[in-house]
Design an enzyme around this catalytic site. Structure first.
Site, PDB file in Angstrom:
ATOM      1  CD  GLU A 176       7.544  32.922  54.824  1.00 42.89           C
ATOM      2  OE1 GLU A 176       7.011  32.597  55.897  1.00 42.89           O
ATOM      3  OE2 GLU A 176       8.554  33.656  54.754  1.00 42.89           O
TER       4      GLU A 176
ATOM      5  CB  ALA B 218       7.082  39.527  65.081  1.00 40.75           C
TER       6      ALA B 218
ATOM      7  CG  ASP C  63      -1.077  40.099  65.505  1.00 46.92           C
ATOM      8  OD1 ASP C  63      -0.153  40.858  65.157  1.00 46.92           O
ATOM      9  OD2 ASP C  63      -1.138  38.891  65.178  1.00 46.92           O
TER      10      ASP C  63
HETATM   11  C1  FAD Z   1       1.915  31.386  60.505  1.00 42.13           C
HETATM   12  C2  FAD Z   1       2.345  32.777  60.871  1.00 42.13           C
HETATM   13  C3  FAD Z   1       3.537  33.280  60.362  1.00 42.13           C
HETATM   14  C4  FAD Z   1       3.961  34.567  60.697  1.00 42.13           C
HETATM   15  N1  FAD Z   1       5.145  35.023  60.189  1.00 42.13           N
HETATM   16  C5  FAD Z   1       5.593  36.248  60.537  1.00 42.13           C
HETATM   17  C6  FAD Z   1       6.854  36.720  60.074  1.00 42.13           C
HETATM   18  O1  FAD Z   1       7.549  36.033  59.335  1.00 42.13           O
HETATM   19  N2  FAD Z   1       7.266  37.956  60.481  1.00 42.13           N
HETATM   20  C7  FAD Z   1       6.513  38.729  61.303  1.00 42.13           C
HETATM   21  O2  FAD Z   1       6.930  39.821  61.662  1.00 42.13           O
HETATM   22  N3  FAD Z   1       5.312  38.316  61.738  1.00 42.13           N
HETATM   23  C8  FAD Z   1       4.830  37.089  61.395  1.00 42.13           C
HETATM   24  N4  FAD Z   1       3.630  36.653  61.843  1.00 42.13           N
HETATM   25  C9  FAD Z   1       2.812  37.558  62.657  1.00 42.13           C
HETATM   26  C10 FAD Z   1       3.335  37.606  64.074  1.00 42.13           C
HETATM   27  O3  FAD Z   1       3.550  36.304  64.547  1.00 42.13           O
HETATM   28  C11 FAD Z   1       2.336  38.345  64.948  1.00 42.13           C
HETATM   29  O4  FAD Z   1       2.155  39.629  64.425  1.00 42.13           O
HETATM   30  C12 FAD Z   1       2.820  38.445  66.382  1.00 42.13           C
HETATM   31  O5  FAD Z   1       3.018  37.165  66.938  1.00 42.13           O
HETATM   32  C13 FAD Z   1       1.802  39.206  67.207  1.00 42.13           C
HETATM   33  O6  FAD Z   1       2.210  39.207  68.534  1.00 42.13           O
HETATM   34  P1  FAD Z   1       1.144  39.337  69.701  1.00 42.13           P
HETATM   35  O7  FAD Z   1       1.939  39.344  70.944  1.00 42.13           O
HETATM   36  O8  FAD Z   1       0.215  40.431  69.416  1.00 42.13           O
HETATM   37  O9  FAD Z   1       0.269  37.995  69.601  1.00 42.13           O
HETATM   38  P2  FAD Z   1       0.722  36.473  69.644  1.00 42.13           P
HETATM   39  O10 FAD Z   1       2.147  36.309  69.285  1.00 42.13           O
HETATM   40  O11 FAD Z   1      -0.296  35.756  68.832  1.00 42.13           O
HETATM   41  O12 FAD Z   1       0.575  36.092  71.154  1.00 42.13           O
HETATM   42  C14 FAD Z   1      -0.678  36.017  71.776  1.00 42.13           C
HETATM   43  C15 FAD Z   1      -0.515  35.146  72.995  1.00 42.13           C
HETATM   44  O13 FAD Z   1      -1.659  35.276  73.794  1.00 42.13           O
HETATM   45  C16 FAD Z   1      -2.093  34.014  74.235  1.00 42.13           C
HETATM   46  N5  FAD Z   1      -3.527  34.129  74.465  1.00 42.13           N
HETATM   47  C17 FAD Z   1      -4.474  34.508  73.580  1.00 42.13           C
HETATM   48  N6  FAD Z   1      -5.679  34.558  74.164  1.00 42.13           N
HETATM   49  C18 FAD Z   1      -5.493  34.197  75.441  1.00 42.13           C
HETATM   50  C19 FAD Z   1      -6.368  34.054  76.556  1.00 42.13           C
HETATM   51  N7  FAD Z   1      -7.678  34.302  76.454  1.00 42.13           N
HETATM   52  N8  FAD Z   1      -5.847  33.663  77.736  1.00 42.13           N
HETATM   53  C20 FAD Z   1      -4.525  33.403  77.859  1.00 42.13           C
HETATM   54  N9  FAD Z   1      -3.645  33.527  76.845  1.00 42.13           N
HETATM   55  C21 FAD Z   1      -4.127  33.928  75.656  1.00 42.13           C
HETATM   56  C22 FAD Z   1      -1.706  33.065  73.124  1.00 42.13           C
HETATM   57  O14 FAD Z   1      -1.538  31.749  73.622  1.00 42.13           O
HETATM   58  C23 FAD Z   1      -0.395  33.663  72.649  1.00 42.13           C
HETATM   59  O15 FAD Z   1       0.717  33.125  73.320  1.00 42.13           O
HETATM   60  C24 FAD Z   1       3.172  35.363  61.544  1.00 42.13           C
HETATM   61  C25 FAD Z   1       1.992  34.860  62.067  1.00 42.13           C
HETATM   62  C26 FAD Z   1       1.570  33.577  61.731  1.00 42.13           C
HETATM   63  C27 FAD Z   1       0.282  33.036  62.302  1.00 42.13           C
END
Ligand code: FAD
Length: 412
Positions: free
Chosen positions: A154, A299, A284
């Site tokens: 992308e 996501a 993740d």
């Molecule tokens: C550039 C990019 C594009 C993507 N595009 C897609 C897509 O098109 N479709 C799709 O399905 N998925 C996509 N993904 C993947 C998707 O965004 C992730 O799988 C999803 O966000 C994971 O969710 P999560 O809640 O596990 O982690 P995250 O969304 O990463 O959230 C983690 C949160 O924890 C917080 N955090 C981390 N460590 C600490 C700490 N020590 N103390 C306090 N806060 C902390 C961070 O600030 C963050 O807000 C993409 C990812 C990236 C990087």
């Protein structure tokens, strides 16, 4: 957020902790890096999201350590105790120990990193205009992306549109033949995991919009002005964008949570830690024990797991057993610049304009906040019918993580 939203309807005190006071819609992050959208259009203040959830509070804090046996989460000046913990700290870039990658490559995981990359890209053109040495000018104008997954694909498409479109017009004295977008992928196909028809379409489409795609290309070293490949070849480049790998955020590992592949945490089918049934790990960071191939870091997995963890906590509190998690895969999609995308929905696949319209609709729908949706729609429409508007080199931003290229990364 989805766990908190699910618990918002239970008689439970919920505290959401994040190091940022905003939520980032990561699927559109590459558009910020490619000067297509403004950062605030893909972010939303967490406190504003929580307004409709009366029993959910928020604390902006960077958790530096966890004491799982004492049930404590610690930040610099705050300590939080808990009865139940849902760990959803996500992932960070993984450089696989490749020399120089952490120092010189630009990761694309946070809003700060996207702004840094945008500044750097635009600043490369400003410097190239005044560069007398054609070799150096060429390396300033060569943009290399490592990793042919959805983010790499992308970003490559969007970057190529920016460089060969608005920037070519902004810098008429620069020879467009010196501008290169190179996409390197270690495997022999792009978009691993997508149906073959979509992989082939993506490769053809990227090449059509001017991206040089190299498959089977393994990076061995990154330096400030060069990228080295395992086959001995080199690419003179001052911009290496790293979209090749992610690993679990290291907080849980430091706390002694059971390690799985890719820095993730091994959890029971109910998403609990085996030793600490009051701790859930989702998104993740989470790796379901016994799964042959781990669930993708996307996501929908994170959203569904957050919801399941919240339901399981309610079940535990009411004396019921937690239930195992089952992923409902609704498909995958990626866009390849304007008018083109690939979409796989269960057994059906779409390419081209139809897929692009589906991609636009899905992303607009999932973006949080009416204001953001309107502004993103206006920006896309403006971009489509006129020109890309967001081409400012803003004052250097604080970045999190690596990717600080000292000589070339500083905007004036
Ligand atoms: C550039 C990019 C594009 C993507 N595009 C897609 C897509 O098109 N479709 C799709 O399905 N998925 C996509 N993904 C993947 C998707 O965004 C992730 O799988 C999803 O966000 C994971 O969710 P999560 O809640 O596990 O982690 P995250 O969304 O990463 O959230 C983690 C949160 O924890 C917080 N955090 C981390 N460590 C600490 C700490 N020590 N103390 C306090 N806060 C902390 C961070 O600030 C963050 O807000 C993409 C990812 C990236 C990087």
């Amino acid at each position: 957020l989805w766990a908190a939203r699910t618990l918002a309807h239970s008689p439970i005190e919920v505290l959401l902790v994040d190091r940022n006071n905003y939520h980032t819609f990561l699927p559109l992050l590459y558009q910020v890096a490619a000067a297509e959208l403004e950062p605030e259009q893909i972010a939303h203040p967490i406190r504003s999201i929580l307004q409709e959830w009366p029993n959910v509070d928020f604390a902006m804090a960077d958790i530096t350590s966890l004491d799982l046996s004492q049930r404590l989460a610690e930040a610099a000046s705050l300590t939080f105790s808990y009865d139940f913990l849902i760990l959803a700290t996500g992932s960070t870039s993984h450089f696989f120990g490749i020399a120089g990658a952490a120092e010189y490559a630009f990761p694309l995981k946070t809003l700060g990193e996207a702004i840094t990359l945008r500044n750097h890209t635009l600043f490369c053109f400003e410097r190239a205009v005044h560069e007398a040495d054609p070799q150096r000018r060429r390396s300033m104008l060569t943009f290399t992306i490592v990793g042919g997954g959805p983010t790499g694909v992308e970003f490559a498409g969007a970057l190529s549109e920016l460089l060969y479109g608005p920037l070519a017009q902004d810098y008429p004295s620069l020879d467009p033949n010196q501008v290169q977008v190179v996409l390197l992928e270690a495997q022999n196909r792009l978009l691993s995991g997508f149906p073959e028809r979509l992989q082939d379409y993506t490769l053809t489409r990227l090449r059509k919009v001017g991206v040089q795609v190299h498959l089977g290309a393994m990076v061995s070293q990154v330096t400030q002005h060069r990228l080295h490949l395992k086959d001995g070849s080199e690419i003179p480049t001052e911009t290496v964008v790293w979209t090749a790998g992610v690993q679990g955020e290291p907080l849980a590992k430091r706390a002694g949570a059971p390690a799985a592949r890719g820095g993730r945490v091994a959890v029971l089918p109910t998403l609990q830690l085996a030793e600490y049934p009051e701790v859930y790990v989702v998104g993740d960071l989470s790796h379901l024990e016994g799964e042959e191939s781990p669930l993708p870091m996307v996501a929908p997995v994170a959203i569904q797991q957050g919801t399941t963890a919240a339901h399981n906590i309610v079940r535990q509190m009411t004396g019921q057993s937690p239930e195992p998690f089952h992923y409902r895969d609704r498909g995958s999609m990626a866009t390849i610049g304007r008018n083109a995308a690939v979409v796989s929905l269960r057994s059906r696949t779409f390419t081209g304009f139809v897929a692009w319209v589906i991609w636009l609709g899905v992303h607009l729908f999932n973006l949080i906040g009416f204001r953001n949706r309107i502004f993103v729609l206006i920006n896309w429409a403006w971009d489509y019918f006129h020109e890309r508007a967001v081409r400012l080199i803003l004052p250097a931003q604080a970045t999190s993580g690596p990717g600080k290229n000292p000589s070339s990364n500083q905007a004036p």
